[in-house]
Design an enzyme around this catalytic site. Structure first.
Site, PDB file in Angstrom:
ATOM      1  N   GLU A 273      -6.800   4.649   8.081  1.00 49.52           N
ATOM      2  CA  GLU A 273      -6.641   6.073   7.754  1.00 49.52           C
ATOM      3  C   GLU A 273      -7.925   6.615   7.134  1.00 49.52           C
ATOM      4  O   GLU A 273      -8.289   7.774   7.351  1.00 49.52           O
ATOM      5  CB  GLU A 273      -5.424   6.254   6.833  1.00 49.52           C
TER       6      GLU A 273
ATOM      7  N   SER B  22       3.908  -1.888  10.244  1.00 46.31           N
ATOM      8  CA  SER B  22       5.370  -1.921  10.364  1.00 46.31           C
ATOM      9  C   SER B  22       5.983  -3.268   9.970  1.00 46.31           C
ATOM     10  O   SER B  22       6.957  -3.716  10.584  1.00 46.31           O
ATOM     11  CB  SER B  22       5.807  -1.514  11.779  1.00 46.31           C
TER      12      SER B  22
ATOM     13  N   GLY C 147       3.011  -0.957   4.275  1.00 43.86           N
ATOM     14  CA  GLY C 147       3.004   0.457   3.918  1.00 43.86           C
ATOM     15  C   GLY C 147       4.402   0.931   3.556  1.00 43.86           C
ATOM     16  O   GLY C 147       4.887   0.696   2.450  1.00 43.86           O
ATOM     17  N   GLY C 148       5.067   1.564   4.507  1.00 43.00           N
ATOM     18  CA  GLY C 148       6.365   2.194   4.259  1.00 43.00           C
ATOM     19  C   GLY C 148       7.363   1.309   3.529  1.00 43.00           C
ATOM     20  O   GLY C 148       8.027   1.755   2.569  1.00 43.00           O
TER      21      GLY C 148
ATOM     22  N   GLU D 262      -4.945  -4.755  10.781  1.00 49.45           N
ATOM     23  CA  GLU D 262      -3.919  -3.725  10.964  1.00 49.45           C
ATOM     24  C   GLU D 262      -4.184  -2.996  12.276  1.00 49.45           C
ATOM     25  O   GLU D 262      -5.036  -2.098  12.322  1.00 49.45           O
ATOM     26  CB  GLU D 262      -3.954  -2.716   9.814  1.00 49.45           C
TER      27      GLU D 262
ATOM     28  N   ASN E 283       0.866  -1.184   0.000  1.00 47.01           N
ATOM     29  CA  ASN E 283       0.000   0.000   0.000  1.00 47.01           C
ATOM     30  C   ASN E 283       0.901   1.230   0.000  1.00 47.01           C
ATOM     31  O   ASN E 283       1.485   1.569   1.023  1.00 47.01           O
ATOM     32  CB  ASN E 283      -0.888  -0.035   1.250  1.00 47.01           C
ATOM     33  N   TRP E 284       0.978   1.877  -1.163  1.00 49.16           N
ATOM     34  CA  TRP E 284       1.900   3.014  -1.295  1.00 49.16           C
ATOM     35  C   TRP E 284       1.385   4.266  -0.596  1.00 49.16           C
ATOM     36  O   TRP E 284       2.109   5.241  -0.456  1.00 49.16           O
ATOM     37  CB  TRP E 284       2.134   3.326  -2.773  1.00 49.16           C
ATOM     38  N   LYS E 285       0.125   4.260  -0.203  1.00 50.61           N
ATOM     39  CA  LYS E 285      -0.505   5.462   0.379  1.00 50.61           C
ATOM     40  C   LYS E 285      -0.296   6.651  -0.568  1.00 50.61           C
ATOM     41  O   LYS E 285      -0.244   6.449  -1.780  1.00 50.61           O
ATOM     42  CB  LYS E 285       0.013   5.697   1.797  1.00 50.61           C
TER      43      LYS E 285
ATOM     44  N   GLY F 228       2.915   2.575  10.749  1.00 53.05           N
ATOM     45  CA  GLY F 228       3.844   3.688  10.554  1.00 53.05           C
ATOM     46  C   GLY F 228       4.585   4.093  11.817  1.00 53.05           C
ATOM     47  O   GLY F 228       5.233   5.135  11.859  1.00 53.05           O
TER      48      GLY F 228
ATOM     49  N   HIS G 252      -9.436   1.022   5.201  1.00 58.81           N
ATOM     50  CA  HIS G 252      -8.155   1.258   5.876  1.00 58.81           C
ATOM     51  C   HIS G 252      -8.385   2.198   7.064  1.00 58.81           C
ATOM     52  O   HIS G 252      -9.222   3.095   6.993  1.00 58.81           O
ATOM     53  CB  HIS G 252      -7.146   1.863   4.891  1.00 58.81           C
TER      54      HIS G 252
HETATM   55  P1  13P Z   1       3.305   0.608   7.643  1.00 61.03           P
HETATM   56  O1  13P Z   1       3.807  -0.678   7.034  1.00 61.03           O
HETATM   57  O2  13P Z   1       4.008   1.826   7.104  1.00 61.03           O
HETATM   58  O3  13P Z   1       3.252   0.550   9.133  1.00 61.03           O
HETATM   59  O4  13P Z   1       1.786   0.794   7.137  1.00 61.03           O
HETATM   60  C1  13P Z   1       0.901  -0.274   7.295  1.00 61.03           C
HETATM   61  C2  13P Z   1      -0.331   0.035   6.529  1.00 61.03           C
HETATM   62  O5  13P Z   1      -1.105   0.896   6.908  1.00 61.03           O
HETATM   63  C3  13P Z   1      -0.575  -0.705   5.293  1.00 61.03           C
HETATM   64  O6  13P Z   1      -1.859  -0.514   4.824  1.00 61.03           O
END
Ligand code: 13P
Length: 246
Positions: A95, A210, A231-232, A165, A9-11, A171, A93
């Protein structure tokens, strides 16, 4: 046997140049260890579909409209995603739930749109730090799953992937321990027994929060963890393919 899925997930991170570089890098280092999918922002989906054509790596969106078509300024429909070659989308998600007020009802409506257009829905659930401290993580996750369990048909579950999650691990560099994650994944799978034993057995449940190449192997070794929503670490080709190898 469930095949593992690693989803990136590149956000809100990408450019035409970085999309090309990242995907070329991923293709150069990827084996065939597991299913792999990337979720770039909307403007880069068609580019990703083109770059990944024939590679077996799926492309998905990070969100989708709850409506079919029409006067919904700024929204992107499931039909459009299918039209440009997407195979999946993330819904619910944390967010989106916390920053944009998405409810369980909206998550269900978006999921239905994806299913109606032949796409896979990656539905996210997970508790906040306060909810975990209060020992409410199972209640929170059960509530987030309740409408899906009640309203979707058994056959719909062929195209649902769940992602657990914990919000406190997103993050933050803080990962749930493999034991913590396994416990709630087992709980989620037990909830799916309400739909049917077959659905509970077959549905993939990804862990997100993470995930890195260094911690992926012990997470994915847990019996009810079927891959990761990353994510990251999905923004770095070496790190992301390291997770796929794990
Ligand atoms: P991180 O891997 O950056 O913690 O993000 C997780 C995430 O929200 C994937 O959708």
């Amino acid at each position: 046997m469930r095949r593992l899925l690693v989803a990136g997930n590149w956000k809100m991170n990408a450019s035409v140049t970085s999309t090309e570089q990242l995907l070329t890098g991923v293709l150069g280092q990827l084996g065939s260890e597991c299913d792999v999918a990337v979720f770039p922002p909307f403007p880069y989906l068609a580019q990703a579909v083109q770059t990944l054509a024939g590679s077996g790596v799926s492309v998905g969106a990070q969100n989708v409209a709850a409506e079919e078509a029409g006067a919904f300024t700024g929204e992107v429909s499931a039909a459009m995603l299918a039209d440009v070659g997407c195979q999946m989308a993330i819904v619910g998600h944390s967010e989106r739930r916390t920053l944009y007020g998405e409810s369980d009802e909206l998550v269900l409506a978006k999921t239905r749109q994806l299913l109606a257009h032949g796409l896979v829905a990656v539905v996210c659930v997970g508790e906040t730090l306060d909810e975990r401290k209060a020992g409410r993580e199972e209640a929170v996750v059960a509530a987030q799953m309740a409408l899906l369990i009640r309203d979707l048909a058994v056959a719909d579950w062929d195209r649902i992937v769940l992602a657990y999650e914990p919000v406190w691990a997103i993050g933050t560099g803080e990962t749930a321990t493999p034991e913590q994650a396994q416990a709630i994944h087992a709980f989620i799978r037990a909830q799916l027994q309400q739909v049917g034993a077959d659905v509970a057995e077959k549905t993939r449940i990804l862990y997100g929060g993470s995930v890195k190449a260094a911690n992926a192997a012990e997470l994915f070794a847990q019996p009810d963890i079927d891959g990761g929503l990353v994510g990251g670490a999905s923004l770095d080709a070496t790190e992301f393919t390291g997770i796929c190898r794990a």
